[in-house]
Design a protein around this motif. Structure first.
Motif, PDB file in Angstrom:
ATOM      1  N   UNK A  39      43.544  34.171  43.673  1.00 15.73           N
ATOM      2  CA  UNK A  39      43.190  33.518  44.942  1.00 15.73           C
ATOM      3  C   UNK A  39      41.736  33.792  45.311  1.00 15.73           C
ATOM      4  N   UNK A  40      41.289  35.020  45.078  1.00 13.05           N
ATOM      5  CA  UNK A  40      39.959  35.435  45.508  1.00 13.05           C
ATOM      6  C   UNK A  40      38.865  34.977  44.552  1.00 13.05           C
ATOM      7  N   UNK A  41      39.073  35.193  43.251  1.00 15.52           N
ATOM      8  CA  UNK A  41      37.971  35.015  42.302  1.00 15.52           C
ATOM      9  C   UNK A  41      38.302  34.155  41.092  1.00 15.52           C
ATOM     10  N   UNK A  42      39.485  33.570  41.051  1.00 13.92           N
ATOM     11  CA  UNK A  42      39.782  32.652  39.971  1.00 13.92           C
ATOM     12  C   UNK A  42      40.669  33.219  38.874  1.00 13.92           C
ATOM     13  N   UNK A  43      40.997  32.348  37.928  1.00 13.71           N
ATOM     14  CA  UNK A  43      41.964  32.632  36.875  1.00 13.71           C
ATOM     15  C   UNK A  43      41.553  33.792  35.979  1.00 13.71           C
ATOM     16  N   UNK A  44      40.289  33.849  35.587  1.00 16.64           N
ATOM     17  CA  UNK A  44      39.856  34.893  34.662  1.00 16.64           C
ATOM     18  C   UNK A  44      39.999  36.284  35.269  1.00 16.64           C
ATOM     19  N   UNK A  45      39.500  36.462  36.504  1.00 15.03           N
ATOM     20  CA  UNK A  45      39.601  37.761  37.150  1.00 15.03           C
ATOM     21  C   UNK A  45      41.051  38.116  37.454  1.00 15.03           C
ATOM     22  N   UNK A  46      41.860  37.104  37.753  1.00 13.23           N
ATOM     23  CA  UNK A  46      43.283  37.359  37.962  1.00 13.23           C
ATOM     24  C   UNK A  46      43.940  37.904  36.705  1.00 13.23           C
ATOM     25  N   UNK A  47      43.620  37.291  35.567  1.00 14.21           N
ATOM     26  CA  UNK A  47      44.180  37.773  34.299  1.00 14.21           C
ATOM     27  C   UNK A  47      43.728  39.201  34.021  1.00 14.21           C
ATOM     28  N   UNK A  48      42.434  39.474  34.192  1.00 18.59           N
ATOM     29  CA  UNK A  48      41.916  40.823  33.928  1.00 18.59           C
ATOM     30  C   UNK A  48      42.617  41.852  34.800  1.00 18.59           C
ATOM     31  N   UNK A  49      42.788  41.524  36.078  1.00 17.28           N
ATOM     32  CA  UNK A  49      43.453  42.455  36.984  1.00 17.28           C
ATOM     33  C   UNK A  49      44.880  42.729  36.513  1.00 17.28           C
ATOM     34  N   UNK A  50      45.579  41.692  36.129  1.00 26.77           N
ATOM     35  CA  UNK A  50      46.953  41.847  35.669  1.00 26.77           C
ATOM     36  C   UNK A  50      47.004  42.636  34.354  1.00 26.77           C
ATOM     37  N   UNK A  51      46.055  42.375  33.478  1.00 27.47           N
ATOM     38  CA  UNK A  51      45.995  43.055  32.179  1.00 27.47           C
ATOM     39  C   UNK A  51      45.758  44.549  32.365  1.00 27.47           C
ATOM     40  N   UNK A 103      32.250  35.576  33.273  1.00 28.76           N
ATOM     41  CA  UNK A 103      32.175  36.595  32.223  1.00 28.76           C
ATOM     42  C   UNK A 103      30.821  37.291  32.275  1.00 28.76           C
ATOM     43  N   UNK A 104      29.778  36.542  32.605  1.00 27.23           N
ATOM     44  CA  UNK A 104      28.458  37.138  32.773  1.00 27.23           C
ATOM     45  C   UNK A 104      28.451  38.177  33.881  1.00 27.23           C
TER      46      UNK A 104
END
Length: 552
Positions: free
Chosen positions: A93-105, A475-476
């Motif tokens: 919700x806050x920062x998008x799909x990529x950051x969501x995946x990283x947080x979950x990972x 990613x940058x």
């Protein structure tokens, strides 16, 4: 974006496919208690390395600057978006799909790698009463994991009932330790404040790692949000549980040190002469209560293992439903609607790690937790901006700017200090773990499509990279943040460990990279600088070539 909906419409994953359970206030308090504490176990390893006085001080400071802010944002975000795998959804919700995946990972790695610590503690207490061979200890550890895996496959209601029963037993037994300890006050519980021959700075490492690990369970309840039919009970339960958990750590520790002293002999191991909370009862009341406490210690481990399996197993489930990992991980059992393969995988990983030392497990996991929970604090701030609290019709924490400063300030302060004093080898390892989040996101996004596979119009991709629009510059930013942190950390740790680090790592590891203090510092410094430069390059390229989604 800030003037839009009053509540967030949670995705179907985890909320419509999983069986709903209604919780009482006591039920939710005891579930949080089991996820976060289930007794004061683990504090024993803080005492000799940190010192009794500093241990007690940390048990007071960490709840104020770490646990309470975490409880605040967990309760508020859980009320706004009551879904399974809450941290993934909130970060998305806050920062998008990529950051969501990283947080979950990262959360999955922390749970899957750290789960074994609870089982290690339980068997350590059994070893205080019953002589165990290494084989016997391993068999008991495996049996605990297998039994609780079966309980979790049956259903969440059974997990809640078991957590309530376990919690009552644990609270009663630690209350007994507290009463007996205070009744036999023979020593100054804060003397010495730190171990002889050390200073406060050098004593903080293990203390913060274990202390923060002890208080990290509050976020676990958010992984079950989609299965709680009355999510409004969570904020109430959070307030009560934080008080109970803080007293649960603090009072028995003060009582144990006041009645037994000998801080240097405390620990979670099974060596002869090792002291722990059961020693208070054995010394002053006889072996019978010591055996009872041992049984309770096993129950405590079972309660935490039981609840963490329930929480951690949901994390793969929602990724699979969002097309960000293999689809078979979303398979549910027919009768109880529980995630079969994630529960089984968690059990297997736990069995692999149960023969690791407790402190080793915690030190490996802690840097990931620092990054994870500080990141969620920033997500809390971003979501407050995107979804103003005055536009919501659900519970939120009162306090305005002061509250936001408290949440982000406390989490960042403890998290930054914690990751810097946790040990150079674990600092270095933590960046491999964090980078793995981006690596696997790119792999799974390209293999399974992610959100694009479900809704190409809403979640467009860059046709060249097959990643979401904006992922190149995201990613940058990732490499800039972690590169600079790694670069700066090399100087901080060089100052912090420089006087004793070279000899310590050489004696501890003997040979190889981990024995080379200077080599690890150089790797952190130059890899950090290189990562930051790479991040800048990717950010510039991404901004110029990749579209930026609305609100980011």
């Amino acid at each position: 974006m800030s003037n839009k909906s009053e509540t967030y419409a949670a995705p179907a994953a985890g909320s419509s496919t999983m069986k709903k359970t209604r919780f009482s206030l006591a039920g939710i308090v005891f579930l949080i208690f089991c996820m976060c504490a289930a007794g004061a176990f683990g504090v024993e390893d803080m005492i000799p390395s940190v010192g009794p006085g500093l241990t007690i001080l940390l048990l007071i400071i960490i709840p104020i600057l770490w646990a309470a802010p975490m409880g605040i944002y967990t309760a508020e975000l859980g009320a706004l978006a009551p879904v399974d795998a809450g941290p993934y959804v909130w970060m998305k919700m806050a920062y998008g799909e990529m950051w969501g995946f990283c947080m979950n990972w990262w959360l999955m790695l922390a749970i899957y790698l750290g789960q074994a610590a609870y089982v290690v503690i339980a068997v350590g207490y059994i070893g205080k009463v019953i002589a165990l061979t290494p084989l016997a200890a391993t068999v008991i550890k495996v049996a605990i994991v297998v039994i609780l895996t079966i309980v979790n496959l049956i259903g969440l209601k059974e997990v809640s009932i078991l957590s309530t029963i376990f919690s009552i037993i644990i609270i009663v037994m630690f209350a007994l330790v507290t009463i007996v300890g205070f009744a036999n006050w023979n020593y100054n519980p804060i003397d010495p404040f730190i171990p002889e021959g050390t200073d406060i700075v050098s004593s903080l490492g293990t203390g913060l790692a274990i202390g923060i690990w002890l208080y990290c369970g509050y976020i676990q309840i958010s992984n079950l949000g989609g299965e709680i039919s009355n999510p409004e009970i969570v904020p109430k339960g959070m307030k009560v549980s934080i008080i109970i958990i803080t007293l649960n750590f603090l009072l028995p520790t003060v009582a144990g040190l006041a009645s037994l002293g000998n801080y240097q002999n405390w620990g979670t191991g099974i060596g002869e002469g090792t002291l722990n909370y059961s020693s208070v009862l054995i010394h002053y009341t006889g072996p019978a209560l010591g055996v009872a406490f041992m049984i309770m210690a096993v129950i405590s481990s079972c309660s935490t293992t039981n609840s963490v399996i329930a929480s951690g197993s949901r994390l793969f489930l929602i990724l699979a439903e969002d097309n960000l990992c293999p689809g078979f991980l979303s398979k549910l059992t027919k009768k109880s609607k529980m995630p079969f393969w994630p529960i089984v995988i968690l059990a297997i990983v736990t069995i692999i790690f149960v023969n690791f030392d407790f402190s080793m497990i915690v030190n490996i996991v802690s840097p990931v937790l620092f990054v994870l929970y500080v990141g969620l604090a920033f997500a809390f701030l971003k979501i407050r901006k995107k979804y103003p609290v005055e536009k919501r019709n659900v519970w939120y924490a009162k306090g305005g700017k002061v509250l936001k400063a408290y949440v982000i300030g406390g989490m960042f302060l403890i998290g930054f200090i914690g990751i810097m004093v946790n040990g150079l080898e674990f600092f270095t390892l933590s960046f491999l773990i964090t980078v793995s989040g981006v690596v696997f996101y790119v792999i799974f996004k390209r293999l399974y499509g992610g959100l694009y596979a479900s809704d190409p119009q809403k979640y467009p991709i860059n046709p060249k990279t097959k990643l979401a629009q904006g992922d190149i510059w995201r990613i940058g930013i990732f490499f800039m943040i972690f590169g600079l942190l790694m670069f700066a950390g090399s100087f901080v740790i060089s100052w912090y460990e420089g006087s004793w680090g070279p000899d310590y790592y050489l004696q501890t590891y003997g040979s190889g990279l981990l024995s080379n203090f200077g080599g690890m510092i150089s790797i952190c410094r130059w890899c950090g600088l290189g990562g930051a430069v790479l991040g800048v390059i990717l950010f510039v390229i991404g901004v110029k070539t990749d579209k930026v989604s609305d609100g980011e």
